[in-house]
Design a protein around this motif. Structure first.
Motif, mmCIF file in Angstrom:
data_model
loop_
_atom_site.group_PDB
_atom_site.id
_atom_site.type_symbol
_atom_site.label_atom_id
_atom_site.label_comp_id
_atom_site.label_asym_id
_atom_site.label_seq_id
_atom_site.Cartn_x
_atom_site.Cartn_y
_atom_site.Cartn_z
ATOM 1 N N LYS A 276 0.838 -1.200 0.000
ATOM 2 C CA LYS A 276 0.000 0.000 0.000
ATOM 3 C C LYS A 276 0.877 1.256 0.000
ATOM 4 O O LYS A 276 0.520 2.279 -0.600
ATOM 5 C CB LYS A 276 -0.924 -0.018 1.220
ATOM 6 N N GLY A 277 2.023 1.166 0.658
ATOM 7 C CA GLY A 277 2.947 2.289 0.676
ATOM 8 C C GLY A 277 3.449 2.657 -0.704
ATOM 9 O O GLY A 277 3.647 3.847 -1.012
ATOM 10 N N VAL A 278 3.653 1.659 -1.555
ATOM 11 C CA VAL A 278 4.062 1.923 -2.937
ATOM 12 C C VAL A 278 2.955 2.670 -3.681
ATOM 13 O O VAL A 278 3.222 3.585 -4.466
ATOM 14 C CB VAL A 278 4.416 0.610 -3.654
ATOM 15 N N GLU A 279 1.712 2.299 -3.407
ATOM 16 C CA GLU A 279 0.585 3.011 -4.026
ATOM 17 C C GLU A 279 0.552 4.473 -3.574
ATOM 18 O O GLU A 279 0.319 5.379 -4.387
ATOM 19 C CB GLU A 279 -0.724 2.307 -3.661
ATOM 20 N N VAL A 280 0.795 4.697 -2.292
ATOM 21 C CA VAL A 280 0.820 6.065 -1.771
ATOM 22 C C VAL A 280 1.937 6.865 -2.445
ATOM 23 O O VAL A 280 1.763 8.037 -2.799
ATOM 24 C CB VAL A 280 1.002 6.072 -0.241
ATOM 25 N N THR A 281 3.085 6.234 -2.653
ATOM 26 C CA THR A 281 4.196 6.915 -3.315
ATOM 27 C C THR A 281 3.851 7.275 -4.750
ATOM 28 O O THR A 281 4.190 8.365 -5.228
ATOM 29 C CB THR A 281 5.462 6.031 -3.277
ATOM 30 N N ASP A 282 3.159 6.389 -5.461
ATOM 31 C CA ASP A 282 2.713 6.675 -6.824
ATOM 32 C C ASP A 282 1.783 7.885 -6.829
ATOM 33 O O ASP A 282 1.909 8.791 -7.662
ATOM 34 C CB ASP A 282 2.000 5.446 -7.408
ATOM 35 N N MET A 283 0.871 7.926 -5.873
ATOM 36 C CA MET A 283 -0.044 9.064 -5.764
ATOM 37 C C MET A 283 0.725 10.345 -5.480
ATOM 38 O O MET A 283 0.478 11.399 -6.066
ATOM 39 C CB MET A 283 -1.071 8.809 -4.657
ATOM 40 N N ASN A 284 1.707 10.245 -4.592
ATOM 41 C CA ASN A 284 2.476 11.432 -4.220
ATOM 42 C C ASN A 284 3.309 11.948 -5.380
ATOM 43 O O ASN A 284 3.450 13.168 -5.557
ATOM 44 C CB ASN A 284 3.376 11.119 -3.022
ATOM 45 N N ALA A 285 3.856 11.042 -6.168
ATOM 46 C CA ALA A 285 4.664 11.466 -7.310
ATOM 47 C C ALA A 285 3.854 12.344 -8.254
ATOM 48 O O ALA A 285 4.371 13.314 -8.826
ATOM 49 C CB ALA A 285 5.189 10.241 -8.051
ATOM 50 N N ILE A 331 -3.476 12.866 -12.429
ATOM 51 C CA ILE A 331 -4.352 12.865 -11.259
ATOM 52 C C ILE A 331 -5.587 12.024 -11.539
ATOM 53 O O ILE A 331 -6.052 11.278 -10.653
ATOM 54 C CB ILE A 331 -4.723 14.311 -10.854
ATOM 55 N N ASP A 332 -6.101 12.094 -12.760
ATOM 56 C CA ASP A 332 -7.213 11.218 -13.149
ATOM 57 C C ASP A 332 -6.823 9.761 -12.922
ATOM 58 O O ASP A 332 -7.599 8.964 -12.381
ATOM 59 C CB ASP A 332 -7.548 11.398 -14.636
ATOM 60 N N ARG A 333 -5.608 9.413 -13.345
ATOM 61 C CA ARG A 333 -5.139 8.019 -13.254
ATOM 62 C C ARG A 333 -5.072 7.537 -11.817
ATOM 63 O O ARG A 333 -5.587 6.455 -11.488
ATOM 64 C CB ARG A 333 -3.763 7.886 -13.914
ATOM 65 N N ILE A 334 -4.443 8.311 -10.958
ATOM 66 C CA ILE A 334 -4.279 7.813 -9.592
ATOM 67 C C ILE A 334 -5.610 7.789 -8.841
ATOM 68 O O ILE A 334 -5.834 6.915 -7.998
ATOM 69 C CB ILE A 334 -3.222 8.624 -8.814
ATOM 70 N N CYS A 335 -6.490 8.724 -9.138
ATOM 71 C CA CYS A 335 -7.803 8.713 -8.479
ATOM 72 C C CYS A 335 -8.597 7.473 -8.877
ATOM 73 O O CYS A 335 -9.323 6.903 -8.059
ATOM 74 C CB CYS A 335 -8.589 9.977 -8.826
ATOM 75 N N GLU A 336 -8.441 7.062 -10.114
ATOM 76 C CA GLU A 336 -9.143 5.864 -10.590
ATOM 77 C C GLU A 336 -8.470 4.593 -10.063
ATOM 78 O O GLU A 336 -9.139 3.650 -9.643
ATOM 79 C CB GLU A 336 -9.155 5.842 -12.122
ATOM 80 N N ARG A 339 -8.753 4.214 -5.587
ATOM 81 C CA ARG A 339 -9.965 4.737 -4.945
ATOM 82 C C ARG A 339 -9.991 4.433 -3.445
ATOM 83 O O ARG A 339 -10.533 5.201 -2.656
ATOM 84 C CB ARG A 339 -11.216 4.151 -5.609
ATOM 85 N N HIS A 340 -9.405 3.303 -3.062
ATOM 86 C CA HIS A 340 -9.413 2.903 -1.657
ATOM 87 C C HIS A 340 -8.541 3.815 -0.786
ATOM 88 O O HIS A 340 -8.612 3.747 0.443
ATOM 89 C CB HIS A 340 -8.936 1.446 -1.522
ATOM 90 N N LEU A 341 -7.722 4.657 -1.414
ATOM 91 C CA LEU A 341 -6.879 5.574 -0.666
ATOM 92 C C LEU A 341 -7.367 7.021 -0.767
ATOM 93 O O LEU A 341 -6.698 7.940 -0.298
ATOM 94 C CB LEU A 341 -5.425 5.486 -1.163
#
Length: 357
Positions: A276-285, A331-336, A339-341
């Motif tokens: 999940k931390g990797v997902e958060v990092t992708d969102m942050n990038a 931002i569209d990509r990471i929001c899609e 979604r659980h984050l």
């Protein structure tokens, strides 16, 4: 005025156990005037999300608020303090005020933060490359006489300056330093801070917070151990003071709870959290616009809040701070994808109970 004012024991307990502290953005109208209604709304959102505090007057709030022709530092500090007071919370809530500049400016900002009941001053060393390390320590001591200090190591990888192990030893020994935020992009320099705190006589009094938005989960899961005078000493980042947590804050709080449960249960389920931390990092990038040297960092935060309805627009005081090419699509990509984050449903329910023009 008495020196070294004491923090309320409930605030000290929360700070030392760790919590989620979002860095508060600045709400502006199209005319680049303060949007007071939305500024107050953001504070109420962070309170409602379950955050344990908020940091105001920091980078995410835009440093330009300090320019004499703009002069918004005091209004934003006051508004956040007012909203927190009106919330009539039955739990502790840590108020952190950003403090910048040379000694004279820093002392004035510390007085202002204390005037509005802020618990700690997040003391930035930015723009002070002409100061020696000894001079920075003297500046810290002077600020600490006015308000408890939340130290901040903005490392060179994120635009700051190198500060030695010896500096952090002296910093940790400074009375009324209560916490240190480390933008831990460089692990060697991060070790300097943590090792210095562990070797300090005040190690039990200082809480460590991550400011490392690109590796939040792993930072919070990692213990640091050193041998000090034949005794094993351990410290960890107990919480975070983060611009990333200015968005999707409700889910950040839930993720933080998962991390604390994992640690308490001898790291059961750590693999799931690291993934999940990797997902958060992708969102942050994407939000911080890492591929463009963070040029779209604040606009990225604004865009998420605008889409959710928490901001009307994403204007910055610096006209050059805008979304980078392709950032909105990302931002569209990471929001899609994640979604659980995100916390869109929570925000919509929150907004239904708010009156905002």
């Amino acid at each position: 005025m008495p020196k070294h004012i004491q923090l309320d024991s409930s605030v000290v307990k929360l700070l030392s156990e760790g919590t989620v502290i979002p860095a508060h953005p600045l709400a502006l109208t199209q005319q680049l005037q303060l949007d007071e209604a939305r500024q107050r709304l953001l504070t109420r959102y962070y309170v409602a999300s379950g955050a344990g505090g908020v940091a105001v007057g920091v980078h995410t709030t835009q440093f330009e608020i300090r320019k004499p022709e703009i002069n918004l530092l005091e209004p934003v500090l006051k508004m956040a303090a007012d909203e927190i007071a009106m919330a009539q919370l039955t739990r502790p809530f840590i108020k952190v005020a950003g403090i910048c500049g040379p000694v004279e400016q820093a002392l004035k900002e510390a007085e202002l933060a204390r005037k509005y009941g802020y618990h700690l001053g997040l003391l930035s060393n930015g723009g002070l490359n002409n100061y020696t390390e000894a001079e920075l320590i003297k500046r810290t001591e002077a600020v600490a006489e006015i308000i408890p200090v939340f130290g901040f190591y903005l490392q060179p990888a994120a635009g700051g300056r190198y500060l030695s192990y010896d500096f952090w030893r002296d910093f940790a020994e400074t009375p009324n330093v209560q916490a240190i935020k480390v933008a831990a992009f460089n692990r060697y320099q991060t070790l300097d801070v943590v090792r210095a705190v562990c070797h300090s006589s005040r190690r039990k009094e200082i809480a460590l917070y991550t400011g490392n938005d690109d590796n939040i989960v792993a930072d919070l899961l990692t213990p640091y151990q050193f041998t000090v005078n034949g005794e094993k000493v351990e410290k960890a980042f107990v919480g975070g003071l983060l611009g990333h947590w200015a968005v999707w804050t409700k889910q950040a709080v839930e993720l933080f709870k998962e991390i604390k449960i994992c640690i308490a249960s001898d790291y059961a389920g750590v693999e799931k959290l690291l993934a999940k931390g990797v997902e958060v990092t992708d969102m942050n990038a994407v939000i911080f616009d890492a591929q463009n040297a963070f040029k779209g960092c604040i606009p990225g935060i604004h865009e998420v809040l605008r889409r959710q309805g928490l901001l009307q627009a994403g204007f910055c005081l610096n006209a050059e701070e805008v979304l980078s090419a392709g950032q909105a699509k990302e931002i569209d990509r990471i929001c899609e994808s994640y979604r659980h984050l995100t916390d869109d449903e929570f925000v919509q329910a929150f907004l239904r109970n708010q009156t905002v023009k």
